[in-house]
Design a protein around this motif. Structure first.
Motif, PDB file in Angstrom:
ATOM      1  N   GLY A 136      44.647  47.338  42.582  1.00  0.00           N
ATOM      2  CA  GLY A 136      43.822  47.314  41.505  1.00  0.00           C
ATOM      3  C   GLY A 136      42.424  46.491  41.849  1.00  0.00           C
ATOM      4  N   TYR A 137      41.647  46.750  40.529  1.00  0.00           N
ATOM      5  CA  TYR A 137      40.291  46.090  40.741  1.00  0.00           C
ATOM      6  C   TYR A 137      40.502  44.977  39.739  1.00  0.00           C
ATOM      7  CZ  TYR A 137      35.155  46.422  41.540  1.00  0.00           C
ATOM      8  OH  TYR A 137      34.006  46.337  42.056  1.00  0.00           O
ATOM      9  N   TYR A 138      40.385  43.919  40.381  1.00  0.00           N
ATOM     10  CA  TYR A 138      40.592  42.471  39.590  1.00  0.00           C
ATOM     11  C   TYR A 138      40.348  41.415  40.498  1.00  0.00           C
ATOM     12  CZ  TYR A 138      44.902  41.870  42.063  1.00  0.00           C
ATOM     13  OH  TYR A 138      45.957  41.876  43.282  1.00  0.00           O
ATOM     14  N   GLY A 139      40.116  40.306  39.708  1.00  0.00           N
ATOM     15  CA  GLY A 139      39.969  38.842  40.310  1.00  0.00           C
ATOM     16  C   GLY A 139      38.899  39.205  41.509  1.00  0.00           C
ATOM     17  N   GLU A 140      39.384  38.326  42.625  1.00  0.00           N
ATOM     18  CA  GLU A 140      38.460  38.438  43.673  1.00  0.00           C
ATOM     19  C   GLU A 140      38.109  39.927  44.193  1.00  0.00           C
ATOM     20  OE1 GLU A 140      40.557  37.625  47.843  1.00  0.00           O
ATOM     21  OE2 GLU A 140      41.922  36.577  46.264  1.00  0.00           O
ATOM     22  N   TYR A 141      38.806  40.879  44.036  1.00  0.00           N
ATOM     23  CA  TYR A 141      38.752  42.355  44.608  1.00  0.00           C
ATOM     24  C   TYR A 141      37.623  42.946  43.688  1.00  0.00           C
ATOM     25  CZ  TYR A 141      42.874  41.953  47.222  1.00  0.00           C
ATOM     26  OH  TYR A 141      43.956  41.337  48.311  1.00  0.00           O
TER      27      TYR A 141
ATOM     28  N   SER B   5      37.447  41.962  32.513  1.00  0.00           N
ATOM     29  CA  SER B   5      38.674  41.421  32.093  1.00  0.00           C
ATOM     30  C   SER B   5      38.738  39.969  31.899  1.00  0.00           C
ATOM     31  CB  SER B   5      40.185  41.923  32.407  1.00  0.00           C
ATOM     32  OG  SER B   5      41.241  41.323  32.208  1.00  0.00           O
ATOM     33  N   GLU B   6      39.279  39.163  31.007  1.00  0.00           N
ATOM     34  CA  GLU B   6      39.546  37.759  31.129  1.00  0.00           C
ATOM     35  C   GLU B   6      40.878  37.341  31.023  1.00  0.00           C
ATOM     36  OE1 GLU B   6      37.136  36.092  28.012  1.00  0.00           O
ATOM     37  OE2 GLU B   6      35.219  36.386  28.905  1.00  0.00           O
ATOM     38  N   GLY B   7      41.687  38.186  31.329  1.00  0.00           N
ATOM     39  CA  GLY B   7      43.159  38.114  31.515  1.00  0.00           C
ATOM     40  C   GLY B   7      43.544  37.641  32.781  1.00  0.00           C
ATOM     41  N   ASN B   8      44.940  37.169  32.746  1.00  0.00           N
ATOM     42  CA  ASN B   8      45.491  36.720  33.897  1.00  0.00           C
ATOM     43  C   ASN B   8      46.812  37.183  33.889  1.00  0.00           C
ATOM     44  OD1 ASN B   8      47.037  35.218  35.850  1.00  0.00           O
ATOM     45  ND2 ASN B   8      45.809  33.376  35.152  1.00  0.00           N
ATOM     46  N   HIS B   9      47.223  37.740  35.144  1.00  0.00           N
ATOM     47  CA  HIS B   9      48.526  38.492  35.125  1.00  0.00           C
ATOM     48  C   HIS B   9      49.614  37.491  35.257  1.00  0.00           C
ATOM     49  CE1 HIS B   9      47.679  38.358  39.759  1.00  0.00           C
ATOM     50  NE2 HIS B   9      48.931  38.160  39.544  1.00  0.00           N
TER      51      HIS B   9
ATOM     52  N   GLN C 108      42.951  43.703  34.855  1.00  0.00           N
ATOM     53  CA  GLN C 108      42.328  44.674  35.742  1.00  0.00           C
ATOM     54  C   GLN C 108      41.020  44.825  35.014  1.00  0.00           C
ATOM     55  OE1 GLN C 108      43.543  46.661  38.416  1.00  0.00           O
ATOM     56  NE2 GLN C 108      45.383  45.661  38.480  1.00  0.00           N
ATOM     57  N   ASP C 109      39.940  45.310  35.719  1.00  0.00           N
ATOM     58  CA  ASP C 109      38.554  45.643  35.525  1.00  0.00           C
ATOM     59  C   ASP C 109      38.619  47.086  35.296  1.00  0.00           C
ATOM     60  OD1 ASP C 109      37.959  43.031  35.056  1.00  0.00           O
ATOM     61  OD2 ASP C 109      36.208  42.920  36.692  1.00  0.00           O
ATOM     62  N   ILE C 110      39.055  47.718  34.310  1.00  0.00           N
ATOM     63  CA  ILE C 110      39.230  49.008  34.517  1.00  0.00           C
ATOM     64  C   ILE C 110      38.006  49.859  34.250  1.00  0.00           C
ATOM     65  CG2 ILE C 110      41.705  49.414  33.640  1.00  0.00           C
ATOM     66  CD1 ILE C 110      40.192  50.004  30.799  1.00  0.00           C
ATOM     67  N   VAL C 111      37.870  51.079  34.661  1.00  0.00           N
ATOM     68  CA  VAL C 111      36.684  51.981  34.407  1.00  0.00           C
ATOM     69  C   VAL C 111      36.520  52.222  32.953  1.00  0.00           C
ATOM     70  CG1 VAL C 111      35.629  54.085  35.165  1.00  0.00           C
ATOM     71  CG2 VAL C 111      36.805  52.699  36.806  1.00  0.00           C
ATOM     72  N   ILE C 112      35.469  52.154  32.405  1.00  0.00           N
ATOM     73  CA  ILE C 112      35.458  52.548  30.833  1.00  0.00           C
ATOM     74  C   ILE C 112      34.768  53.873  30.804  1.00  0.00           C
ATOM     75  CG2 ILE C 112      36.273  50.444  29.567  1.00  0.00           C
ATOM     76  CD1 ILE C 112      33.467  49.564  29.475  1.00  0.00           C
TER      77      ILE C 112
END
Ligand code: GLU
Length: 556
Positions: A164-169, A196-200, A221-225
């Motif tokens: 997915g698209y998150y954190g360093e990715y 996102s400001e969450g943490n898995h 995840q920085d989801i597409v909106i």
């Protein structure tokens, strides 16, 4: 310096409304305590799936039983998958089942204060919210290409990391507003992602009305909106629409549980109260080949499409009652107690919801439908049969149109009584069972040999039939006296009137009196089975009986 605010303005110069404006345009609903606002929100991608009818029914019932509001929203943001005209079909099919919205999309028009109810017409509303999120730094344009995304996925797979698209990715997170503007000016295609400001590694606890508290992994995840076609994704449209439309109970398939953490974060980010959620079990079947349970499949299972039940002529009430048994474990017991009641007098509850994917049970549907049809009065039965027949059966249409009163008399046999006769599971069963009543159809049935008992000679059959017609006195007989007369008739032709006596010494008789009645039944109905014989006789009338008997005798 080029700011986030300026980027928001640069991206959406045409949007002048603010969140406050939207709140004013779509005021909070004035509801009675405990009233649910629910919705059915299908995508116009084809026929009404049985699972969707189930979902719509649940949303509808929870709204109705709480004096709330049920509305229909068309989720057409995936325009590639849209099949033209199917939105209207969905509305019509639901209406067929009595599921009619209080407001929303009606296929050819929209009604209600929270319009538009078609997502593709709400583009500007989503943009207001996206613009706000960009200003707050909680959304950003992403220019990653398909190749870059594939490369990222491959890397994550190789390292056994969460995809997915998150954190360093999440590369485009770090672009400055200035860079983003430049890329856009260069004509690079983009989507907009939520930051996102969450943490898995964290867990959140979310309440589901059916499942209770669930511990979920926090979304990171920085989801597409917002997609490059200018429309939102499901997640974002769910946030915006269910907020502004005032949905307070989302009833949807359990496949959405995996995205629930995203939705919770979106609502939290906006500072909006999330609706209550009830994730419904998915309807399953046992796969004929593998024996394993799997979801109802459009390709493999005819019962996956609601049109199947309509074509077969299942009474709509039977289908709905069957679906209610999938919903609540106490419904079946209620139905036994209240066979003639409408489902609206049953109170659905979350506590009694079955959790495991329910197995689609055709014999149960048949049984419930049989009860429903058996318990209908003759007028309702005929109305519904006719409505079905006009679309699906010329023969049944003709049976009703020839003489409606005659048809009603036929299907009324053993109906007006405490325990009605239950002959039919569905309207497509009717013709086979009543065809013999119609003289031309009866004559056609005689082209196959009649199923007389092979141990009774044709001479005996002839004698019985002749005597039967000669002694028949329908005007003066009632069922009991007719029955008695049949015993006497039997005795005249050596059919024993006592089963036990006959069983002890069968070779001394031609049979016992039930065999004698059976001769009459086969001759008049061209079948070993029929509804109550005395009623059949009454409906056929002496003349037609005589005609049939003569015909049969001439064939023996
Ligand atoms: N359009 C979504 C679907 O068809 C709706 C899910 C929901 O009810 O939120 O699955």
């Amino acid at each position: 310096m080029f700011t986030k605010e300026e980027l928001a303005e640069f991206l959406f110069p045409e949007i002048h409304e603010t969140l406050e404006d939207l709140e004013k345009r779509y005021p909070r609903r004035q509801l009675k305590e405990g009233a649910y606002v629910t919705r059915f929100a299908p995508s116009p991608t084809g026929f009404l799936h049985t699972g969707s009818l189930f979902t719509a029914l649940i949303a509808y019932r929870f709204a109705k039983q709480s004096d709330g509001v049920y509305f229909f929203r068309l989720e057409d943001t995936d325009q590639k998958r849209e099949i033209a005209g199917t939105g209207l079909d969905l509305v019509k099919q639901l209406k067929n089942f009595g599921i009619v919205s209080d407001e929303g999309y009606f296929g050819d028009h929209e009604e209600g204060n929270y319009a538009p109810y078609v997502q593709s017409k709400r583009a500007d509303i989503y943009k207001v919210v996206i613009k706000e999120l960009i200003k707050r730094g909680r959304a950003y344009p992403c220019f990653c290409t398909k190749e870059e995304m594939e490369e990222m996925r491959a890397k994550q797979e190789a390292k056994k990391e969460i995809p997915g698209y998150y954190g360093e990715y999440a590369k485009c997170r770090n672009l400055t507003p200035e860079q983003a503007k430049q890329y856009i000016e260069e004509g690079k295609p983009y989507v907009i992602r939520f930051r996102s400001e969450g943490n898995h590694l964290n867990h959140i606890r979310v309440h589901d009305e059916i499942r209770g508290d669930m511990d979920l992994t926090e979304n990171d995840q920085d989801i597409v909106i917002y997609k490059s076609d200018g429309l939102p994704t499901y997640h974002f449209a769910h946030l915006v629409d269910d907020h502004f439309m005032g949905t307070n109970l989302v009833t949807r398939g359990e496949e959405w549980i995996s995205s629930l953490a995203i939705h919770i974060e979106l609502f939290k980010t906006m500072g909006w109260q999330a609706p209550k959620y009830a994730h419904l079990p998915v309807i399953m079947v046992t796969d004929k080949e593998s024996g394993n349970r799997r979801k109802l499949s459009k390709r493999k299972d005819p019962e996956a499409a609601v049109s199947f039940f309509l074509e077969q002529g299942y009474p709509k009430d039977g289908v709905l009652k069957y679906l209610m048994t999938i919903a609540n474990s106490n419904f079946e017991a209620w139905l036994l107690e209240n066979p003639k009641s409408d489902i609206s007098s049953f109170k659905l509850s979350f506590e009694k919801f079955s959790l495991d994917g329910a197995l689609f049970d055709m014999p149960k549907l048949d049984n419930i439908s049989k009860e429903v049809l058996g318990n209908m009065d003759k007028k309702t039965f005929t109305d519904q049969a006719y409505e079905w027949a006009k679309e699906y059966s010329e023969e049944l249409t003709s049976f009703i149109e020839r003489d409606r009163a005659h048809f009603e008399e036929i299907i009324n046999i053993e109906r007006d009584q405490e325990k009605p006769r239950k002959d039919y599971n569905k309207f497509s069963d009717v013709c086979d069972k009543i065809r013999f009543f119609f003289p031309d159809k009866y004559d056609a049935l005689l082209s196959s040999p009649l199923p007389f008992n092979e141990f009774i000679s044709h001479d005996v059959i002839k004698e019985v039939l002749q005597d039967f017609v000669a002694s028949l006195d329908l005007e003066h007989q009632d069922e009991t006296s007719w029955f008695e007369s049949m015993k006497v008739l039997g005795l005249r032709h050596n059919f024993c009137d006592d089963r036990k006596v006959y069983k002890k010494d069968p070779t001394s008789y031609n049979g016992w009196y039930a065999d004698c009645i059976s001769i009459v039944r086969i001759a008049l109905c061209a079948s070993t089975q029929s509804p109550k014989m005395f009623d059949v006789l009454r409906i056929l009338g002496k003349e037609e009986i005589q005609r049939r008997v003569e015909k049969v005798i001439s064939l023996l």
